[in-house]
Design a protein around this motif. Sequence first.
Motif, PDB file in Angstrom:
ATOM      1  N   ILE A  85       0.855  -1.199   0.000  1.00  0.00           N
ATOM      2  CA  ILE A  85       0.000   0.000   0.000  1.00  0.00           C
ATOM      3  C   ILE A  85       0.887   1.244   0.000  1.00  0.00           C
ATOM      4  O   ILE A  85       0.640   2.209  -0.726  1.00  0.00           O
ATOM      5  N   LYS A  86       1.938   1.201   0.819  1.00  0.00           N
ATOM      6  CA  LYS A  86       2.848   2.349   0.882  1.00  0.00           C
ATOM      7  C   LYS A  86       3.508   2.601  -0.468  1.00  0.00           C
ATOM      8  O   LYS A  86       3.701   3.752  -0.872  1.00  0.00           O
ATOM      9  N   LEU A  87       3.867   1.511  -1.162  1.00  0.00           N
ATOM     10  CA  LEU A  87       4.481   1.643  -2.483  1.00  0.00           C
ATOM     11  C   LEU A  87       3.530   2.369  -3.436  1.00  0.00           C
ATOM     12  O   LEU A  87       3.921   3.312  -4.135  1.00  0.00           O
ATOM     13  N   ALA A  88       2.261   1.938  -3.439  1.00  0.00           N
ATOM     14  CA  ALA A  88       1.276   2.567  -4.326  1.00  0.00           C
ATOM     15  C   ALA A  88       1.146   4.045  -3.988  1.00  0.00           C
ATOM     16  O   ALA A  88       1.088   4.902  -4.879  1.00  0.00           O
ATOM     17  N   ILE A  89       1.096   4.371  -2.698  1.00  0.00           N
ATOM     18  CA  ILE A  89       0.949   5.771  -2.282  1.00  0.00           C
ATOM     19  C   ILE A  89       2.147   6.596  -2.743  1.00  0.00           C
ATOM     20  O   ILE A  89       1.987   7.698  -3.274  1.00  0.00           O
ATOM     21  N   GLU A  90       3.348   6.035  -2.601  1.00  0.00           N
ATOM     22  CA  GLU A  90       4.541   6.769  -3.049  1.00  0.00           C
ATOM     23  C   GLU A  90       4.516   7.022  -4.542  1.00  0.00           C
ATOM     24  O   GLU A  90       4.850   8.104  -5.018  1.00  0.00           O
ATOM     25  N   GLU A  91       4.107   5.978  -5.288  1.00  0.00           N
ATOM     26  CA  GLU A  91       4.042   6.135  -6.748  1.00  0.00           C
ATOM     27  C   GLU A  91       3.044   7.219  -7.119  1.00  0.00           C
ATOM     28  O   GLU A  91       3.291   8.045  -8.001  1.00  0.00           O
ATOM     29  N   ILE A  92       1.903   7.205  -6.454  1.00  0.00           N
ATOM     30  CA  ILE A  92       0.863   8.190  -6.761  1.00  0.00           C
ATOM     31  C   ILE A  92       1.348   9.600  -6.412  1.00  0.00           C
ATOM     32  O   ILE A  92       1.172  10.543  -7.182  1.00  0.00           O
ATOM     33  N   ASN A  93       1.994   9.717  -5.250  1.00  0.00           N
ATOM     34  CA  ASN A  93       2.526  11.031  -4.862  1.00  0.00           C
ATOM     35  C   ASN A  93       3.578  11.530  -5.849  1.00  0.00           C
ATOM     36  O   ASN A  93       3.626  12.709  -6.185  1.00  0.00           O
ATOM     37  N   ALA A  94       4.413  10.586  -6.341  1.00  0.00           N
ATOM     38  CA  ALA A  94       5.467  10.969  -7.272  1.00  0.00           C
ATOM     39  C   ALA A  94       4.893  11.464  -8.592  1.00  0.00           C
ATOM     40  O   ALA A  94       5.508  12.272  -9.289  1.00  0.00           O
TER      41      ALA A  94
END
Lengths: 300, 413
Positions: free
Chosen positions: B69-78
Motif C-alpha cells: 500500500i505504501k508503495l502505491a501511495i509513493e508512486e501516486i505522490n510521485a
Amino acid sequence: MTLVASQFITGISIGAVLLLIALGLALTFGQMNVINMAHGEFIMAGAYTTFVLQKVFSDAGVSLLVALPAAFVVAGLMGVLLEILLIRRLYARPLDTLLVTWGVSLMLQQLARDVFGAPNVQTRAPDLLTGNVHLWTGSDGVELTIASNRLFILGLVLVCLVALTLVLRLTPLGRRIRAVVQNRDLAAVSGVPTARVDRLTFFLGSGLAGVAGVALTLLGPIGPTMGTNVIIDAFLVVVVGGIGQLKGSVIVAFTLGVLQSGVEYATTLSVAKVIVFVAIVAFLQLRPQGLFTVRTRSLA
Amino acid sequence: MLRSRGRLLAYSAILVAAVALSACGSKTGENKSGAGVTADTAGDTVKVGLLNSLSGTMAISEVTVRDSIKLAIEEINASGGVLGKKLDPISEDGASDWPTFAEKASKLIKEDRVAAVFGCWTSASRKAVKPVFEANKALLFYPVQYEGLEQSPYIFYTGATTNQQIIPGLDYLKSQGKKTIYLVGSDYVFPRTANKEIKAYAAANGMTVLGEDYAPLGSTEFGTIVNKVKAAKADAVFNTLNGDSNVAFFKEYKSAGLTAAAMPVVSVSIAEEEVKSIGTQYLAGQLTAWNYYQTTPGDANAKFVKAYKAKYGADKPTSDPMEAAYVSVYLWKAMVEKAGSFDVEKVKAASDGITFDAPEGKVTVDGATQHIYKTARIGKIGDDGLITEVWNSGSPVKPDPYLKGYPWAAGLS
C-alpha cells in the motif's frame, strides 16, 4: 488398532513437549516456590538463540546442536540476573514475585519485538528431522510412524530428565538444593550457602527453559508471545504433578498429552482443551496438593 | 504450613494467568456515533489510513500488505497525487486482535479524519471494523480473498470472493478426478463459512467431505489433526488455515509422510510471502488458489515486481493480497478523480465501471456489489518458492458474493 497406537504416540510427543517446558518450572516453582511468570520468556530466549545461531552457522544441524548448550546458558544467565536483581529480594513475598516477574515477562516480550521485529520468524530444521521414522505397518495397511522431530524432542526430554535427576541425587549441589528445599533455616545453620544454592537452582531451571525453547523451534514459529502461549500449560503440569517432586510432573505431562490427543481425536481441538481443563479442575478438587507431595518442614 | 502455602501459590499463579489472558480478549468494542465524520481534505495533503497487523500471529502476512500500500501511495505522490493533493499515509497496528482493529479504525476515522482506509486481512478483523465504517460513513478498501456472503455499503472488496477463488479451486480438484476431500481451517469466521460453502458444493458435485477440523488462530499443535487427515485417506486437503499455524501444519504434514503427490493440499491463504517463511522444503508441489502470482505474465506485473523489489529488497516476493492492496489504492484514486471529490458518497457513486490495468490483468469495479472482476488462477508451489500457474479462468470472473448464480448455494447465509 494402528490408529489408536499412532494417536498414543502423538499423545506421548505432546506430553514430551509439555514436560520439557515444565521441567525448568518444576525446579524454580516446584522446588523453590518462586512463581516466575517470566519463565515463558526464557523459553522464548532459547528459541531466539536458535534463530540467531542459524544465521551464524548456515548448517541447520550444526546450529541446532550448538543452540542446545548455548540456549541453556543464555536462558540460565537471564534467570540468574532476574534472581539477583529482583527475586532474591522478594522471597518472603510470593505474590509480589508473581507481579514483578509478570512485568519482567512483558518487558522481555517487548524487547524481543524491538530486537527481532514483531512478525514471527522460523528456523529451518535439519533434513534429518523433517521426515519420520517407520515403526511398523498395521494389518489394515496403515503405517505407524513417529515424526523424527518429535522423536528428537522425546529423546531430549529424557536426557534432560535423567541429567536433572542425577544432579539432584548424586552431586553436592543436588544435596544442597534438596536440603534448602526441605528446611532452609536448618540448611543455613548447617553451613549451606542458601543464597548461592538458590542462584544455582534458578540457573538450572531457567536454562532448562532455554533448552525447551530450542525444541519448540522444531515444531512451530518463533515469536515474542510464544512464551505466554506455553506458560499456562507448564504451570498446570507442575501444579497437578505436585509441588516439590519431579516424578509428579513426568506422569502428569504424559497423561495430559495422551488425554488431550485421545479426546481431540474423538472430538475437536477446542472440545479437547475444555475437557482436559475440566478434568484438571476436578482432580485438584479431590487432591489439591497435586499427585505427589514431599514431606517438608511443615509444622502443620 | 508450607503445603498450604504451595497450594495458595499454585492457585494464585493460575488465577493471575487466567486474568491476564482474559484481559487481552475483553477490550471493549466501539461506541457508535450516528453521524458521519468528514475527511479532512482542506490542506495540500490528504490523509489515508493503513490498518494492518504489524505484530502477532497475522503479521507474517499483513506487514507485506502494508508495504505494498505504501508503495502505491509513493508512486501516486510521485506522479502528482490525487486531485492535486499528496497522500499522507497514517499507519496503525491492529496487532492480530479484532477489538484493537475496531479501536484503531475509529481512531483513523475520527481523530486523523482520513479520506479512506486500506487494510485488514482476516475476516474476523473485517467483521470487527465493519460497524465502525458503517456508523461513521467512512470507506474501507479490503484487499484479501474472503468467504463472500457480505456486502457492506462502505467497504470495497478488492480481493477475491468465493466464486473467484474457492469455487474455481474446487472445480480444479474435480477436474483432476479428486472425489474425497478433508477440510482443515483456523477457527474463525472465514474458514467456518468457506467450509460451509465447500460442503454445499461437494454435495452438489458428487464429492465427499471426509472430515473437517479447526485449530485456534496461532495454534501450533497439529499432530492429531494430521493423524486424522492421514487416516481419512482423502484425495486432497482443502486448507483454510491462516497465519503461521500453516508453519506448524505443513511441518507436521511432511513429518507424517504425507506428500503433495499422494494427497495435495489446496491452500487459499498461502501466497509467496508465506511460502518463503514456512519453507519450500515443506511446501514444494502443493497447490494454491489465487488471482495473482509473482510469475503472472504482463508488463504491469513486471513493473510492479520491479518497483517492489527496488524498494523493499530483491529477495522480497510479491503476492496476491499485496497486489490487491496495491490495486485498491489506484482504484480509489480513479474513483476520486472520476467523482472530482473526496466525498465518500460521491466516490461510491463514481465506482461502477472503473478499470485499472493491474499486475493481475485488467480489473473492473462492479458498482452494484463493490467487488471487482478478477481472473481465477490455480498455482503450484515450486522448489524456488515461487508459484506457477497450472490453470486459469481465461477471463475475469464477475463477482458473486452471495453465490446467486449457484443453485446449491441457495440455503447458505
